[in-house]
Structures are given as C-alpha cells and as structure tokens.
Design a protein around this motif. Structure first.
Motif, PDB file in Angstrom:
ATOM      1  N   TYR A   1       0.613   5.251  -2.200  1.00  0.00           N
ATOM      2  CA  TYR A   1       0.835   6.641  -1.781  1.00  0.00           C
ATOM      3  C   TYR A   1       1.983   7.252  -2.580  1.00  0.00           C
ATOM      4  CZ  TYR A   1      -2.529   5.861   1.852  1.00  0.00           C
ATOM      5  OH  TYR A   1      -3.707   5.593   2.501  1.00  0.00           O
ATOM      6  N   ARG A   2       2.992   6.421  -2.837  1.00  0.00           N
ATOM      7  CA  ARG A   2       4.124   6.887  -3.638  1.00  0.00           C
ATOM      8  C   ARG A   2       3.669   7.241  -5.056  1.00  0.00           C
ATOM      9  NH1 ARG A   2       9.324   5.492  -1.876  1.00  0.00           N
ATOM     10  NH2 ARG A   2       9.337   4.603   0.213  1.00  0.00           N
TER      11      ARG A   2
ATOM     12  N   ARG B   1      10.326   4.816  -6.187  1.00  0.00           N
ATOM     13  CA  ARG B   1      11.351   4.638  -5.139  1.00  0.00           C
ATOM     14  C   ARG B   1      12.370   5.775  -5.152  1.00  0.00           C
ATOM     15  NH1 ARG B   1       9.362   1.358  -1.589  1.00  0.00           N
ATOM     16  NH2 ARG B   1       7.684   0.473  -2.810  1.00  0.00           N
TER      17      ARG B   1
ATOM     18  N   ARG C   1       0.839  12.057  11.843  1.00  0.00           N
ATOM     19  CA  ARG C   1      -0.115  12.187  10.734  1.00  0.00           C
ATOM     20  C   ARG C   1      -1.540  12.309  11.284  1.00  0.00           C
ATOM     21  NH1 ARG C   1       2.056   8.440   7.440  1.00  0.00           N
ATOM     22  NH2 ARG C   1       3.165  10.232   6.624  1.00  0.00           N
TER      23      ARG C   1
ATOM     24  N   THR D   1       0.823  -1.219   0.000  1.00  0.00           N
ATOM     25  CA  THR D   1       0.000   0.000   0.000  1.00  0.00           C
ATOM     26  C   THR D   1       0.854   1.265   0.000  1.00  0.00           C
ATOM     27  OG1 THR D   1      -0.272   0.120   2.406  1.00  0.00           O
ATOM     28  CG2 THR D   1      -1.885  -1.183   1.181  1.00  0.00           C
ATOM     29  N   GLY D   2       2.101   1.176   0.490  1.00  0.00           N
ATOM     30  CA  GLY D   2       3.003   2.328   0.437  1.00  0.00           C
ATOM     31  C   GLY D   2       3.233   2.749  -1.011  1.00  0.00           C
ATOM     32  N   ALA D   3       3.281   1.755  -1.920  1.00  0.00           N
ATOM     33  CA  ALA D   3       3.503   2.050  -3.345  1.00  0.00           C
ATOM     34  C   ALA D   3       2.356   2.892  -3.909  1.00  0.00           C
ATOM     35  CB  ALA D   3       3.649   0.750  -4.133  1.00  0.00           C
TER      36      ALA D   3
ATOM     37  N   GLU E   1       0.335  -4.669   3.404  1.00  0.00           N
ATOM     38  CA  GLU E   1       1.391  -4.059   4.203  1.00  0.00           C
ATOM     39  C   GLU E   1       1.323  -2.539   4.133  1.00  0.00           C
ATOM     40  OE1 GLU E   1       4.932  -3.238   2.305  1.00  0.00           O
ATOM     41  OE2 GLU E   1       4.899  -1.974   4.069  1.00  0.00           O
ATOM     42  N   GLY E   2       1.449  -1.877   5.294  1.00  0.00           N
ATOM     43  CA  GLY E   2       1.419  -0.410   5.301  1.00  0.00           C
ATOM     44  C   GLY E   2       1.572   0.141   6.690  1.00  0.00           C
ATOM     45  N   ARG E   3       0.756   1.165   7.017  1.00  0.00           N
ATOM     46  CA  ARG E   3       0.814   1.772   8.345  1.00  0.00           C
ATOM     47  C   ARG E   3      -0.529   1.661   9.061  1.00  0.00           C
ATOM     48  NH1 ARG E   3       4.931   2.246   5.981  1.00  0.00           N
ATOM     49  NH2 ARG E   3       6.626   3.736   6.258  1.00  0.00           N
ATOM     50  N   ASP E   4      -1.619   1.587   8.261  1.00  0.00           N
ATOM     51  CA  ASP E   4      -2.978   1.674   8.815  1.00  0.00           C
ATOM     52  C   ASP E   4      -3.819   0.475   8.390  1.00  0.00           C
ATOM     53  OD1 ASP E   4      -3.055   2.101   6.115  1.00  0.00           O
ATOM     54  OD2 ASP E   4      -4.561   3.687   6.199  1.00  0.00           O
ATOM     55  N   GLN E   5      -3.161  -0.601   8.013  1.00  0.00           N
ATOM     56  CA  GLN E   5      -3.926  -1.712   7.445  1.00  0.00           C
ATOM     57  C   GLN E   5      -4.782  -2.426   8.504  1.00  0.00           C
ATOM     58  OE1 GLN E   5      -3.892  -2.305   3.806  1.00  0.00           O
ATOM     59  NE2 GLN E   5      -3.489  -0.216   4.480  1.00  0.00           N
TER      60      GLN E   5
ATOM     61  N   ARG F   1      -6.338   9.439   1.225  1.00  0.00           N
ATOM     62  CA  ARG F   1      -6.378   8.202   2.035  1.00  0.00           C
ATOM     63  C   ARG F   1      -7.702   7.469   1.834  1.00  0.00           C
ATOM     64  NH1 ARG F   1      -1.815   7.888   5.244  1.00  0.00           N
ATOM     65  NH2 ARG F   1      -2.488   5.769   5.655  1.00  0.00           N
TER      66      ARG F   1
ATOM     67  N   ALA G   1       0.179  10.980   1.897  1.00  0.00           N
ATOM     68  CA  ALA G   1      -0.185  10.221   3.099  1.00  0.00           C
ATOM     69  C   ALA G   1      -0.930  11.078   4.124  1.00  0.00           C
ATOM     70  CB  ALA G   1       1.070   9.604   3.716  1.00  0.00           C
TER      71      ALA G   1
ATOM     72  N   ARG H   1      10.931  10.278   9.571  1.00  0.00           N
ATOM     73  CA  ARG H   1       9.779   9.525   9.044  1.00  0.00           C
ATOM     74  C   ARG H   1       8.935   8.969  10.184  1.00  0.00           C
ATOM     75  NH1 ARG H   1      11.121   5.440   4.369  1.00  0.00           N
ATOM     76  NH2 ARG H   1       8.893   5.542   4.117  1.00  0.00           N
TER      77      ARG H   1
HETATM   78  O1   DC Z   1       6.190   1.751   3.184  1.00  0.00           O
HETATM   79  P1   DC Z   1       6.633   2.873   2.256  1.00  0.00           P
HETATM   80  O2   DC Z   1       7.947   3.491   2.625  1.00  0.00           O
HETATM   81  O3   DC Z   1       6.593   2.500   0.820  1.00  0.00           O
HETATM   82  O4   DC Z   1       5.515   4.011   2.453  1.00  0.00           O
HETATM   83  C1   DC Z   1       5.610   5.241   1.800  1.00  0.00           C
HETATM   84  C2   DC Z   1       4.958   6.318   2.642  1.00  0.00           C
HETATM   85  O5   DC Z   1       3.552   6.174   2.649  1.00  0.00           O
HETATM   86  C3   DC Z   1       5.406   6.376   4.102  1.00  0.00           C
HETATM   87  O6   DC Z   1       5.812   7.682   4.394  1.00  0.00           O
HETATM   88  C4   DC Z   1       4.191   6.056   4.914  1.00  0.00           C
HETATM   89  C5   DC Z   1       3.039   6.192   3.965  1.00  0.00           C
HETATM   90  N1   DC Z   1       2.047   5.114   4.077  1.00  0.00           N
HETATM   91  C6   DC Z   1       0.889   5.395   4.715  1.00  0.00           C
HETATM   92  O7   DC Z   1       0.708   6.492   5.236  1.00  0.00           O
HETATM   93  N2   DC Z   1      -0.072   4.424   4.800  1.00  0.00           N
HETATM   94  C7   DC Z   1       0.113   3.211   4.261  1.00  0.00           C
HETATM   95  N3   DC Z   1      -0.856   2.293   4.340  1.00  0.00           N
HETATM   96  C8   DC Z   1       1.318   2.925   3.598  1.00  0.00           C
HETATM   97  C9   DC Z   1       2.284   3.904   3.538  1.00  0.00           C
END
Ligand code: DC
Length: 217
Positions: A35-36, A83, A179, A31-33, A120-124, A101, A95, A172
């Motif tokens: 947002y990227r 990347r 956030r 999931t980070g990809a 995989e991510g931060r808020d899954q 979001r 993000a 980070r």
């Molecule tokens: O895991 P990553 O480095 O590819 O994530 C890129 C950015 O996106 C990182 O700063 C956190 C954010 N992110 C997010 O806020 N929520 C997610 N589910 C995944 C990544």
C-alpha cells in the motif's frame, strides 16, 4: 501453510511476523509495504487524491515486488522511500481505495500460492486469506504501542513526544477502523495475542508454539 498476522499500528506486527517467519522457515509478506508503494507512486505522479479512479488506474500499471525485507516498485528499490512520513500520510488513499485493494489482495494471493508464508497487514485473516491455517491478531494497549513507537523513533535519532505519538496512533487506529474496505477487525477464528508486558522473544516463542501445534493437526 499460511499464517496471517493482523492488528493495529504499533502492536509490533512487522518485527514479530519477520522473526516468526525466520524461526519457522517461512516466507514473510509485508502487505503494508504494498500500500505504501502505491502511495509513493501516486505522490511521484502527482495524482489528484480526490479522484480514486486515477490512483486505481495508476496502481493497475505498477509492478510491485516484496522480496524478503525489500520493496521494489517497477524494479526500483523503494524500501527506505516507502517509510518516509509523507508516504505514510498518503498511504490511506491507497488503503481506502477498493480497486487498489482488489489488485493488491490478488497479488498477495498469487505470491502466497503453494508457499509457506507469514503474511502481515490489517485484512489478511479476514479478506485476503479467510481459509488460512493459523490466524493471529496481535494487540497491545494504546499506551504500550506508543511507548514502543517512541523508543523506535529515538533509536532512529528522531525526536517526538509521547503525547504526539499517541495522538498520531489514535488517528491511524480511527482510519483503520473506519476504512470502508479492508477494515481492521479480528477474524472470529483468529487467536488474539495481547503483548502488553511481554518481552519480544516471549511473543515470538508463544507464536512458534501456536504454529507447531497447528502443524501437528
Ligand atoms: O503496516 P503499515 O504501517 O506498513 O501499513 C501501512 C498502511 O497500509 C496502514 O495505514 C494500514 C494500511 N494497510 C492496509 O490497509 N491493509 C493491509 N493489509 C496492510 C496495510
């Protein structure tokens, strides 16, 4: 079955989640990809970062696909482009944006519907899939995470110092914790796995055990 994996930058989530998905025969969702990819589109379009509505409007028009290890933006393979350090730095604008979001979480849910996935991510485990069957929170100490990141950079032929990497990572971590939406936090029902001193294969083995135990219940 949905398995979520959240945790701070540099904890090894991507490689671990990818390896776990392969071992248990699930799909992997990076999931980070996503947002990227939004950040990359924003950079290309010259979006004014001080206007969150402009980025949200742009994001609403984008077609983002994450297919295994590849990321596609409107059909173009942007796996390597997302990347790039400039994209990494701009990703926080995507993000931090509540509308972006909402859109990406909806996309994540659509992609996972009826599938076996490791996402995989931060808020899954907290926002995207609060009812996931297995939630993993992968951590490691800041020093261990920075050491691993430094090794990755060296392998890619890039030069950086430990202190630089540690400082960027701390930045980070602060962004993830501060956030306003999609804040990084451990879901109360997540299993925390601290990977300090654990070889990669041992981490994956431990997670496979957790998945198998969950499959039996
Ligand atoms: O895991 P990553 O480095 O590819 O994530 C890129 C950015 O996106 C990182 O700063 C956190 C954010 N992110 C997010 O806020 N929520 C997610 N589910 C995944 C990544």
């Amino acid at each position: 079955m949905i398995i979520t994996m959240d945790g701070p930058a540099g904890a090894g989530k991507s490689s671990v989640a990818r390896a776990l998905a392969r071992r248990v025969g699930f799909r992997f969702l990076d999931t980070g990809a996503m947002y990227r990819a939004v950040a990359l589109a924003g950079l290309r379009a010259g979006v004014d970062w001080s206007r969150p509505d402009a980025l949200a409007r742009l994001a609403e028009k984008l077609h983002i696909e994450v297919d295994g290890d590849r990321t596609l933006l409107d059909g173009e393979d942007v796996t390597a482009a997302v990347r790039h350090p400039d994209v990494t730095a701009a990703t926080r604008y995507a993000a931090d944006n509540a509308r972006v979001r909402d859109r990406l979480v909806a996309l994540q849910r659509r992609l996972a519907a009826g599938e076996d996935v490791v996402t995989e991510g931060r808020d899954q485990g907290t926002v995207a899939f609060p009812d996931a069957q297995l939630k993993i929170f992968l951590t490691a100490s800041p020093e261990e995470r920075a050491r691993r990141r430094l090794r990755d950079l060296e392998r890619q032929g890039e030069r950086a110092s430990f202190d630089e990497v540690l400082a960027q990572q701390a930045q980070r971590d602060r962004e993830d914790a501060a956030r306003p939406v999609g804040t990084l936090r451990r879901a109360p029902d997540a299993v925390e796995v601290d990977t300090d001193g654990m070889p990669f294969d041992a981490v994956v083995d431990r997670l496979v055990e957790l998945v198998n135990a969950r499959r039996q219940t």
